[in-house]
Design an enzyme around this catalytic site. Structure first.
Site, mmCIF file in Angstrom:
data_model
loop_
_atom_site.group_PDB
_atom_site.id
_atom_site.type_symbol
_atom_site.label_atom_id
_atom_site.label_comp_id
_atom_site.label_asym_id
_atom_site.label_seq_id
_atom_site.Cartn_x
_atom_site.Cartn_y
_atom_site.Cartn_z
ATOM 1 C CB SER A 197 -50.394 14.072 25.825
ATOM 2 O OG SER A 197 -51.642 14.302 25.210
ATOM 3 C CG HIS B 93 -46.469 14.846 28.522
ATOM 4 N ND1 HIS B 93 -46.267 13.601 27.968
ATOM 5 C CD2 HIS B 93 -47.790 14.896 28.863
ATOM 6 C CE1 HIS B 93 -47.406 12.929 27.973
ATOM 7 N NE2 HIS B 93 -48.330 13.700 28.519
ATOM 8 C CD GLU C 65 -42.813 12.097 27.191
ATOM 9 O OE1 GLU C 65 -42.421 11.108 26.561
ATOM 10 O OE2 GLU C 65 -43.893 12.684 26.933
ATOM 11 C CG ASN D 29 -48.737 9.692 24.914
ATOM 12 O OD1 ASN D 29 -49.225 8.736 25.504
ATOM 13 N ND2 ASN D 29 -48.858 10.936 25.368
#
Length: 289
Positions: free
Chosen positions: A122, A143, A155, A194
Site C-alpha cells: 500500500s 494494490h 491500483e 492512500n
C-alpha cells in the site's frame, strides 16, 4: 482471459491475501496460496472458506460456485509450489525486508521468465522490490482494497523498470479476469488513494489526541455531516492502526511533509497492541467473535 493467465499464486494468506485468492478462485483461476507453514496455510483456508460462506448467506454467491472456488484453490506452506505460476501476487506484512525477501525467493522459484510478479503493497516502492529480482521489468504493483471481494478498485503501479507488456498484462488481469476497476499510477509512496486518505485519517487522530473532541464525535461528524459511510477513526480501525502507521511513515520518509507524520497517539496505540478491529480495540471497541 487476461493474456492467457490461468495459474495465479498469492504469497500471504492474511486478510488481504485471502481476499485476493478468493476473487481469483471465484474468477475461475487455478489459485495457490502460500503461507509460512502448514498451520498458517490451514488458517488461510479457513479465512477463505468463511468469506465464501458469508457471500452465500448474503445471496451474493451460489453454494455450488463457492464449492468450486474452494476446490480450485490450493493452500501450501512452501514457496516451491508457486514454480509454475504465470502471475504471483505478494501480500505479506507491510515490511520492506519481508517483502524484499519474498521477491528474491520468487525470482529463483517462478520458472516462466515472462511471469508477472506483483506486490499488494500500500505504500512501499515497487521499484525497490523489483530490484530484488533479476526481472525488474516483470514486477508491478497491484494494490487491492479491503475487503477485496467487495471493493472494486485496484491500483496498478508501474516502477521505472516495469515494461509496457507487464503493465498491459496486469491491467487486463485486474479488469477482465477479476472484473475490477483499475486506475494507473506511478511509483510514489501512497500511490493515489492512500496519498489522499492517510492525511485525512491522521488529522482525525490528531483532533482526538488533542482532546478537541471524542472519537465517536469525530466519526459522527463525518458520517452525518459529510455523508461518509464510515468515520475516519472507524476506517482507521478497519484498515488496522499498524498499517495506517506504516503507510504514514512511508509517506513521511519520502516527502517529509509534517501532515504525513504519524501522531504520537497512533504510535503508542500500535505499541500497546490496540490495532483496531483485528485486535478487538482501537479508537473503538469491537466484538472479535
Amino acid at each position: 482471459m487476461s493474456g492467457g493467465i490461468r495459474r495465479v499464486g498469492v504469497v500471504g494468506g492474511g486478510q488481504m491475501g485471502a481476499g485476493i485468492a478468493e476473487v481469483c478462485a471465484r474468477a475461475g483461476l487455478d489459485t495457490v496460496v502460500c503461507e509460512v507453514d502448514a498451520v498458517a496455510a490451514r488458517a488461510a483456508r479457513e479465512r477463505v472458506t468463511a468469506s465464501l460462506d458469508r457471500a452465500v448467506r448474503r445471496g451474493k454467491l451460489e453454494r455450488a460456485a463457492a464449492r468450486d472456488a474452494l476446490a480450485r484453490t490450493v493452500f501450501t506452506g512452501s514457496l516451491e509450489d508457486l514454480a509454475d505460476r504465470q502471475l504471483v501476487v505478494e501480500a505479506v506484512v507491510e515490511n520492506p525486508d519481508a517483502k524484499t525477501e519474498v521477491f528474491a525467493a520468487l525470482d529463483k522459484i517462478v520458472e516462466d521468465p515472462a511471469a508477472v510478479l506483483a506486490t499488494n503493497t500500500s505504500s512501499l516502492p515497487v521499484g525497490r522490490l523489483g530490484m530484488a529480482t533479476q526481472r525488474a521489468d516483470r514486477v508491478v504493483g497491484l494494490h487491492f482494497f479491503n475487503p477485496v471481494p467487495v471493493l472494486p478498485l485496484v491500483e496498478v503501479v508501474t516502477s521505472l523498470h516495469t515494461s509496457s507488456g507487464t503493465l498491459a498484462t496486469a491491467e487486463e488481469f485486474a479488469a477482465h479476469a477479476l472484473g475490477k476497476t483499475e486506475i494507473r499510477c506511478r511509483d510514489r509512496a501512497g500511490f493515489v488513494v492512500n496519498a489522499l486518505l492517510i492525511p485525512y485519517l491522521l488529522s482525525a487522530i490528531r483532533m482526538t489526541e488533542s482532546g478537541f473532541t471524542s472519537a465517536s464525535d469525530v466519526d459522527a461528524g463525518m458520517e452525518l455531516g459529510c455523508a461518509h459511510p464510515m468515520g475516519p477513526l472507524k476506517l482507521a480501525d478497519l484498515i488496522g492502526l499498524d498499517t495506517v502507521a506504516s503507510i504514514a511513515e512511508s509517506l513521511y520518509d519520502e516527502f517529509k511533509e509534517p501532515l504525513y507524520a504519524p501522531p504520537p497517539l497512533l504510535l503508542r496505540m500500535v505499541e500497546a497492541g490496540l490495532l483496531g478491529r483485528k485486535s478487538g480495540r482501537g479508537f473503538h471497541t469491537y466484538d472479535r467473535g
